[in-house]
Design a protein around this motif. Structure first.
Motif, PDB file in Angstrom:
ATOM      1  N   ASP B 205       0.803  -1.224   0.000  1.00 49.06           N
ATOM      2  CA  ASP B 205       0.000   0.000   0.000  1.00 49.06           C
ATOM      3  C   ASP B 205       0.838   1.277   0.000  1.00 49.06           C
ATOM      4  O   ASP B 205       0.282   2.375   0.002  1.00 49.06           O
ATOM      5  CB  ASP B 205      -0.879   0.031   1.255  1.00 49.06           C
ATOM      6  N   LEU B 206       2.163   1.161   0.089  1.00 49.10           N
ATOM      7  CA  LEU B 206       2.965   2.355   0.376  1.00 49.10           C
ATOM      8  C   LEU B 206       3.695   2.911  -0.835  1.00 49.10           C
ATOM      9  O   LEU B 206       4.454   3.864  -0.719  1.00 49.10           O
ATOM     10  CB  LEU B 206       3.966   2.051   1.500  1.00 49.10           C
ATOM     11  N   GLY B 207       3.500   2.328  -1.994  1.00 50.46           N
ATOM     12  CA  GLY B 207       4.119   2.875  -3.197  1.00 50.46           C
ATOM     13  C   GLY B 207       5.624   2.758  -3.182  1.00 50.46           C
ATOM     14  O   GLY B 207       6.344   3.755  -3.323  1.00 50.46           O
ATOM     15  N   LEU B 208       6.113   1.553  -3.029  1.00 48.26           N
ATOM     16  CA  LEU B 208       7.557   1.305  -3.022  1.00 48.26           C
ATOM     17  C   LEU B 208       8.137   1.655  -4.387  1.00 48.26           C
ATOM     18  O   LEU B 208       7.656   1.184  -5.415  1.00 48.26           O
ATOM     19  CB  LEU B 208       7.800  -0.177  -2.697  1.00 48.26           C
ATOM     20  N   SER B 209       9.162   2.512  -4.399  1.00 47.19           N
ATOM     21  CA  SER B 209       9.780   2.923  -5.659  1.00 47.19           C
ATOM     22  C   SER B 209      10.513   1.751  -6.296  1.00 47.19           C
ATOM     23  O   SER B 209      11.114   0.927  -5.597  1.00 47.19           O
ATOM     24  CB  SER B 209      10.770   4.055  -5.384  1.00 47.19           C
ATOM     25  N   PRO B 210      10.467   1.675  -7.640  1.00 51.53           N
ATOM     26  CA  PRO B 210      11.247   0.614  -8.313  1.00 51.53           C
ATOM     27  C   PRO B 210      12.745   0.760  -8.061  1.00 51.53           C
ATOM     28  O   PRO B 210      13.500  -0.194  -8.222  1.00 51.53           O
ATOM     29  CB  PRO B 210      10.928   0.816  -9.796  1.00 51.53           C
ATOM     30  N   ASN B 211      13.182   1.970  -7.649  1.00 52.15           N
ATOM     31  CA  ASN B 211      14.604   2.170  -7.342  1.00 52.15           C
ATOM     32  C   ASN B 211      14.998   1.663  -5.960  1.00 52.15           C
ATOM     33  O   ASN B 211      16.171   1.665  -5.602  1.00 52.15           O
ATOM     34  CB  ASN B 211      14.965   3.652  -7.425  1.00 52.15           C
ATOM     35  N   ALA B 212      14.008   1.301  -5.151  1.00 50.32           N
ATOM     36  CA  ALA B 212      14.322   0.820  -3.802  1.00 50.32           C
ATOM     37  C   ALA B 212      14.894  -0.586  -3.901  1.00 50.32           C
ATOM     38  O   ALA B 212      14.182  -1.543  -4.168  1.00 50.32           O
ATOM     39  CB  ALA B 212      13.059   0.826  -2.940  1.00 50.32           C
ATOM     40  N   LYS B 213      16.193  -0.676  -3.731  1.00 51.10           N
ATOM     41  CA  LYS B 213      16.856  -1.978  -3.851  1.00 51.10           C
ATOM     42  C   LYS B 213      17.254  -2.529  -2.485  1.00 51.10           C
ATOM     43  O   LYS B 213      17.577  -3.687  -2.349  1.00 51.10           O
ATOM     44  CB  LYS B 213      18.122  -1.847  -4.719  1.00 51.10           C
ATOM     45  N   TRP B 214      17.290  -1.657  -1.485  1.00 48.36           N
ATOM     46  CA  TRP B 214      17.767  -2.064  -0.161  1.00 48.36           C
ATOM     47  C   TRP B 214      16.854  -1.499   0.924  1.00 48.36           C
ATOM     48  O   TRP B 214      16.308  -0.411   0.777  1.00 48.36           O
ATOM     49  CB  TRP B 214      19.185  -1.542   0.093  1.00 48.36           C
ATOM     50  N   MET B 215      16.754  -2.237   2.014  1.00 49.88           N
ATOM     51  CA  MET B 215      16.008  -1.749   3.171  1.00 49.88           C
ATOM     52  C   MET B 215      16.920  -1.759   4.387  1.00 49.88           C
ATOM     53  O   MET B 215      17.594  -2.755   4.659  1.00 49.88           O
ATOM     54  CB  MET B 215      14.799  -2.661   3.450  1.00 49.88           C
ATOM     55  N   LEU B 216      16.938  -0.640   5.098  1.00 44.95           N
ATOM     56  CA  LEU B 216      17.638  -0.593   6.381  1.00 44.95           C
ATOM     57  C   LEU B 216      16.634  -0.948   7.475  1.00 44.95           C
ATOM     58  O   LEU B 216      15.538  -0.382   7.531  1.00 44.95           O
ATOM     59  CB  LEU B 216      18.189   0.811   6.650  1.00 44.95           C
ATOM     60  N   ALA B 217      17.005  -1.885   8.342  1.00 49.52           N
ATOM     61  CA  ALA B 217      16.180  -2.187   9.517  1.00 49.52           C
ATOM     62  C   ALA B 217      16.983  -1.791  10.745  1.00 49.52           C
ATOM     63  O   ALA B 217      18.140  -2.192  10.884  1.00 49.52           O
ATOM     64  CB  ALA B 217      15.843  -3.670   9.571  1.00 49.52           C
ATOM     65  N   GLU B 218      16.385  -0.960  11.611  1.00 52.20           N
ATOM     66  CA  GLU B 218      17.131  -0.414  12.741  1.00 52.20           C
ATOM     67  C   GLU B 218      16.371  -0.663  14.038  1.00 52.20           C
ATOM     68  O   GLU B 218      15.154  -0.475  14.102  1.00 52.20           O
ATOM     69  CB  GLU B 218      17.321   1.087  12.533  1.00 52.20           C
ATOM     70  N   GLY B 219      17.092  -1.072  15.076  1.00 50.47           N
ATOM     71  CA  GLY B 219      16.502  -1.290  16.394  1.00 50.47           C
ATOM     72  C   GLY B 219      16.578  -0.038  17.241  1.00 50.47           C
ATOM     73  O   GLY B 219      17.309   0.901  16.927  1.00 50.47           O
ATOM     74  N   SER B 220      15.821  -0.039  18.334  1.00 52.35           N
ATOM     75  CA  SER B 220      15.798   1.145  19.198  1.00 52.35           C
ATOM     76  C   SER B 220      16.599   0.926  20.471  1.00 52.35           C
ATOM     77  O   SER B 220      16.559   1.739  21.381  1.00 52.35           O
ATOM     78  CB  SER B 220      14.347   1.477  19.573  1.00 52.35           C
ATOM     79  N   ASP B 221      17.345  -0.178  20.543  1.00 48.48           N
ATOM     80  CA  ASP B 221      18.054  -0.533  21.776  1.00 48.48           C
ATOM     81  C   ASP B 221      19.344   0.249  21.921  1.00 48.48           C
ATOM     82  O   ASP B 221      19.686   1.080  21.079  1.00 48.48           O
ATOM     83  CB  ASP B 221      18.340  -2.040  21.775  1.00 48.48           C
ATOM     84  N   ASN B 222      20.063  -0.035  22.986  1.00 48.49           N
ATOM     85  CA  ASN B 222      21.369   0.572  23.267  1.00 48.49           C
ATOM     86  C   ASN B 222      22.268   0.577  22.039  1.00 48.49           C
ATOM     87  O   ASN B 222      22.905   1.582  21.723  1.00 48.49           O
ATOM     88  CB  ASN B 222      22.019  -0.225  24.420  1.00 48.49           C
TER      89      ASN B 222
END
Lengths: 359, 439
Positions: B205-222
């Motif tokens: 539903d979010l309109g992912l760009s065709p140029n999006a080749k990578w995703m960063l996943a980040e935690g909120s911990d120390n």
């Protein structure tokens, strides 16, 4: 490309083995669709994903439960720094300032001049050691430090800013982070644009973007062009399914066994009596064993343990009358509550306990 | 004689009171003709009585615990050794940035209880307030999104059984066998049923760009644990999970929400998740440059090495659960676990003679992709020294390699992704030791 690079390594180790690996892996390949990591992609088909059944109704529109983040919110969280400098903030800091910060907040774990300590990472030295293999006693291992191993300085900035100092992360300003980066580059003898980083050297965003780390070309397969991902990754090593007369060598035993596990390795099921359990009073034990069945439950009509009002009334005629009632029985309660094994002393102990618990 | 002494005598005389074989052994003392003549010899005359049977059990002669003694139940106090364990050698200097190991030798089936799931973190277990939890998706998306926990959990959920494994599992074996137990040889993997939403469902539903080749996943911990994931994996089987074996995620597993990348290195399954950013370039975070890269003998490191290789381990017997109580001729089951981050286990072979000859074991129970799979082989113990090996194969065609085949390809300094065949030497007295078969 990954496949080619891996083959180069394999060839450097032995051409024969390389042929065996690639051919034997190819032989066992199936017709299943394979993803970039070499893993199987299973279809979502006919309401099933492998053995799992699926709900195939439309899943669109659930994002309406969320909202669009504000620009300020994105700015607050989007503080990562990429190898090309995307996300690097303005700021500056000198090697000297970094040295002071390092001594005060970092040296206790990482050692003076980044030489390491306890189990914490060594931050300096090790250049030229990456081909070392510790195969036998006396061999030098490779040393993976900022100077010898890390490909990008962006990692250094982002790491310090988001996760250091270990016990107090996210406490350093941009200027302090620049200063620490400058100091850590200086103790690794890394120059920027041909300039040595002496004490007076001040690092800023403009100079940071010119940093080239010594081991920048030390990794594969991923580069921003993703040319590497056009081929599926093979496993690191492919086994051989020999079923008989495989000519296996004698097994190698443990030379020096490592112990010191916490807790100690054991499969004993013997109960451990904890100190807290041994300090349980005699009265409490008797209560749990003999009295609780009635006195913990209002429905049975007995005065409930912990009911302050009832026990205030019970004890209003003095503790001796409570002892007597307990020993001789009262109302629906038979003498000693039916526990004729209990001595008078034990009855007093348990009554003391119940009175105390109900104050 | 006190009651206790009586008990001890009985057990000494009769260490296998329920064994049919003992019964027949003792029956043989009476002659064949006696059996024929008197038809059946009463059992009571042959075996000493066990007080476990003849006397009333203490737990049967008094009331048990109240049903509400524990609002959240705990294991039997007798199982106090079924626990995770740590070793200071594996720590990064303290017990925050370290790992605790699952006791495979006491596990059943393919689901790890939540309290025994191996625990690796880079800055200690964070305790995220679920009311203050926010997940942000931004970058190369037409419609960036912020979700509260309640909003995320409104998405249609799926529940899947997947293992998670730290890529350092087995890493102490690069230079030879060092630990004489199963828990520290392979304890950095566990398997659970995870509940959450497929990440693709959210992104649709979010309109992912065709140029999006990578995703960063980040935690909120120390440690602000962060990793870069290629879009192919994100759109295949990646999940945002909030449930673990039927209850909310444990804090140690990233409560309230973690990323789940089935089959991939444990550290990529970012815990205490707060942010997903999409880009055309990879980030080269600290955990994919300074750590979780695999240095090869040629001095180059493999980066972004994602799936866990095909792997297997015999869990019974093992050094902690030996065969010292077996008698020659006893039937016994060899059983173990196999798994692969590249697909589904198709085959497990077992060798009893250190790798000279192999036989295909039976797979048992559920056979699921990227999940623990149980295997089994029944045989009769002959009391002779053996070296037991297991070798797994998955449906991507990956065969578990030998120790030297892997070293030949990658050297011994890579730390991660060490998956060769594991060996248990079973001595004639039933003791089990960790050995390496260097083929």
């Amino acid at each position: 490309m990954f496949m080619l690079d891996l083959k180069k390594i394999i060839i450097s180790c032995g051409i024969i083995s390389a042929l065996i690996i690639s051919s034997s892996f190819a032989q066992t390949q199936t017709n299943l669709k394979i993803n970039v990591d070499g893993a199987v992609i299973y279809p979502h088909k006919d309401g099933k994903y492998t053995s799992y059944l699926l709900n195939e109704q439309s899943t669109n529109g659930f994002n309406n439960h969320g909202r669009t983040p504000t620009l300020n919110e994105i700015k607050a969280w989007n503080i990562d720094v990429m190898p090309d400098g995307t996300g690097l903030p303005e700021g500056e800091g000198s090697v000297e300032a970094g040295d002071e910060l390092y001594s005060a907040q970092c040296a206790m774990c990482h050692g003076e001049f980044g030489t390491g300590g306890k189990g914490y990472p060594t931050l300096s030295g090790g250049q030229g050691s990456l081909k070392n293999q510790l195969l036998k006693e006396g061999d030098e291992p490779p040393f993976r430090t900022i100077g010898s191993y890390w490909p990008y300085a962006s990692t250094l900035y982002w790491y310090i800013q988001s996760a250091m100092p270990f016990a107090n992360p996210k406490s350093l300003s941009n200027d302090e982070t620049y200063a620490l980066v400058a100091y850590l580059l200086s103790i690794n003898d890394i120059e920027i644009d041909g300039v040595e980083l002496d004490d007076e050297y001040v690092l800023n965003k403009e100079k940071f973007l010119k940093i080239k780390m010594p081991n920048v070309d030390g990794f594969y397969p991923v580069d921003p062009s993703r040319s590497d991902l056009k081929e599926v990754r093979p496993p690191l090593a492919q086994g051989n399914r020999c079923m008989s007369d495989c000519d296996a060598p004698e097994p190698v035993h443990i030379a020096a066994e490592i112990t010191g596990f916490d807790p100690v390795i054991s499969t004993s099921k013997k109960l451990i009596i904890k100190e807290s359990e041994t300090t349980i009073t005699q009265g409490e034990k008797i209560y749990n064993d003999s009295c609780m069945a009635c006195h913990a439950n209002e429905a049975l009509g007995a005065p409930v343990l912990g009911d302050k009002d009832i026990w205030r009334e019970i004890t209003s005629k003095g503790i001796d009358s409570v002892y007597l009632n307990g020993i001789n029985g009262i109302n629906a309660m038979p003498p000693k509550g039916g526990n004729m094994d209990l001595s008078e002393v034990q009855m007093k102990e348990v009554i003391d306990y119940m009175v105390l618990k109900s104050k | 004689m006190t009651k206790k002494e009586k008990t001890m005598n009985v057990t000494t005389i009769n260490n296998k009171p329920n064994s049919r074989r003992n019964f027949f052994k003792k029956t043989a003392v009476y002659s064949m003709s006696a059996i024929a003549a008197s038809s059946i010899v009463p059992i009571s005359k042959l075996n000493a009585d066990e007080i476990e049977i003849t006397q009333k059990a203490p737990w049967g002669t008094k009331l048990g615990d109240l049903v509400d003694k524990y609002a959240y139940g705990i294991p039997s106090p007798y199982e106090h050794n079924n626990v995770r364990r740590v070793h200071d050698l594996l720590s990064s200097g303290d017990r925050y940035a370290t790992v605790s190991m699952t006791p495979h030798h006491l596990q059943e089936g393919i689901i790890t209880p939540n309290g025994l799931f191996f625990n690796r973190s880079h800055g200690g277990t964070a305790h995220v307030d679920p009311e203050k939890f926010r997940l942000m998706l931004h970058g190369l998306l037409e419609k960036p999104l912020v979700l509260t926990l309640k909003q995320l959990k409104r998405y249609p959920s799926i529940s899947r059984i997947y293992f998670i494994e730290c890529p350092a599992n087995g890493s102490t074996g690069w230079r030879g066998p060092q630990f004489n137990n199963l828990q520290f040889v392979k304890g950095m993997t566990s398997c659970a049923e995870w509940t959450g939403v497929r990440l693709k469902t959210v992104l649709d539903d979010l309109g992912l760009s065709p140029n999006a080749k990578w995703m960063l996943a980040e935690g909120s911990d120390n440690s602000e644990m962060a990793r870069t994931i290629p879009i192919e994996k994100v759109l295949d089987d990646a999940m945002l999970v909030w449930g673990q074996n039927g209850e909310p995620l444990r804090p140690e597993q990233g409560y309230p929400v973690r990323l789940l990348l089935p089959g991939w290195e444990g550290n990529l399954n970012v815990k205490w998740l707060k942010r997903l950013e999409f880009s055309d370039k990879p980030w080269h975070t600290k955990e994919e440059t300074s750590k979780y890269t695999m240095l090869q003998a040629n001095g180059k490191g493999i980066n972004y090495f994602w799936p866990m290789e095909v792997n297997s381990i015999i869990t019974s017997p093992c050094p902690e659960v030996p065969w010292t109580d077996l008698e020659v001729g006893d039937k016994i089951e060899i059983s173990g676990l196999a798994w692969s981050g590249r697909g589904t286990i198709t085959t497990v072979d077992i060798s009893l003679d250190g790798g000279n000859n192999w036989v295909e074991a039976s797979l048992k129970g559920l056979i699921l992709p990227k999940a623990w799979t149980r295997f089994s082989y029944i045989f009769k113990w002959d009391g002779k020294t053996k070296v037991l090996l297991s070798r797994a194969i998955d449906d991507s065609g990956h065969i578990q390699p030998s120790i030297d085949k892997l070293i030949e390809n990658v050297g011994v300094e890579g730390i991660y992704h060490r998956n060769p065949i594991v060996g248990w030497e079973v001595k004639s007295n039933g003791e089990v030791n960790n050995v390496h078969v260097r083929s």
